[in-house]
Design an enzyme around this catalytic site. Sequence first.
Site, PDB file in Angstrom:
ATOM      1  N   CYS A  77       0.864  -1.180   0.000  1.00  7.49           N
ATOM      2  CA  CYS A  77       0.000   0.000   0.000  1.00  7.49           C
ATOM      3  C   CYS A  77       0.899   1.229   0.000  1.00  7.49           C
ATOM      4  CB  CYS A  77      -0.926  -0.001   1.217  1.00  7.49           C
ATOM      5  SG  CYS A  77      -2.029   1.436   1.274  1.00  7.49           S
ATOM      6  N   HIS A 166      -2.945  -5.206 -10.363  1.00 10.88           N
ATOM      7  CA  HIS A 166      -3.700  -4.081 -10.900  1.00 10.88           C
ATOM      8  C   HIS A 166      -4.023  -4.325 -12.368  1.00 10.88           C
ATOM      9  CE1 HIS A 166      -3.209  -1.128  -7.593  1.00 10.88           C
ATOM     10  NE2 HIS A 166      -2.114  -1.818  -7.355  1.00 10.88           N
ATOM     11  N   CYS A 224      -4.980   5.763  -4.497  1.00  5.94           N
ATOM     12  CA  CYS A 224      -4.336   4.453  -4.387  1.00  5.94           C
ATOM     13  C   CYS A 224      -2.910   4.607  -4.888  1.00  5.94           C
ATOM     14  CB  CYS A 224      -5.096   3.407  -5.199  1.00  5.94           C
ATOM     15  SG  CYS A 224      -4.340   1.766  -5.162  1.00  5.94           S
ATOM     16  N   GLY A 227      -1.827   1.848  -7.196  1.00  2.86           N
ATOM     17  CA  GLY A 227      -2.578   2.025  -8.434  1.00  2.86           C
ATOM     18  C   GLY A 227      -1.984   3.109  -9.310  1.00  2.86           C
TER      19      GLY A 227
END
Length: 290
Positions: A77, A166, A224, A227
């Site tokens: 993360c 992803h 994100c 992301g």
Amino acid sequence: MVTARTHFRKMNGLGNDFVVLDVRETPLALSEAQTRAIADREKGVGCDQLITIERPRGDGDAYMGIRNADGSVVGACGNATRCVGRLLMDETGRKEIRLETPSGPVVCFDAGDGRITVDMGEPRLKWNEIPLSEEFADTRSIELEVGPLGNPVMHSPGVVSMGNPHAIFFVKDADAIDLARIGPMLENHPLFPERANISVAEVLAPDHIKLRVWERGAGLTLACGTGACAAAVAGVRKRLTARKVTVTLPGGDLEIEWRGADNHVYMTGPVTFEFEGDLDPRLLSGGVVA
């Protein structure tokens, strides 16, 4: 053993918010149910992810555990990494912190002006590293469509792992996509054995991407970090963007650079401290094993 006092900090990176528990002195093993209770925005503290700062297992400064709001364990993360990096920099007075994560080590640097840069490492691009359930020789564009046959709304996503999987769909208008409806379906598509984060990306300029993300286990998110990194990598691989881009998410901007020199992805962005307190012991009812 659970005590009446379990301190937490609430932090966010561009609105992607976290409950951070420092459990280096008093280890906690949190169940999925306990994680969901803490993450509940009505009855708990509320967050996208629950983060634990744990004793290092190797040569890092600390180990960072990551759990989604639904209780599932996450490998990486980016936004949370900046938050934990900031906390440990403030604690130690150092400008560089090495964190261990489930997906491997990452290094955080003080970028000035309240920003943190994270070396997210190399993107994983092979089908079995992402992973996918079917072999694709070229993961720059895989066979996946959403919408009517012959006239899909979205198609041919690039797939990348930045410690978690992803799928990035490049579209003409990111805001026109009903990601709240499409996201859950794609997150759980059979192609993604570990589920996937689903993004829609709009290239505004060679150095600027607009991005919206449906995050597995958390849903629509304001930002994100992994992301944004994955979208930057996918943009380069599709020859749509430069290696250094600004990624604009609903919560704000991240600066992403996929450096050719070392093949690492670097993410720079802000950190916000919201508040701190003690968890209501009822959120941990059912027993936490030390």
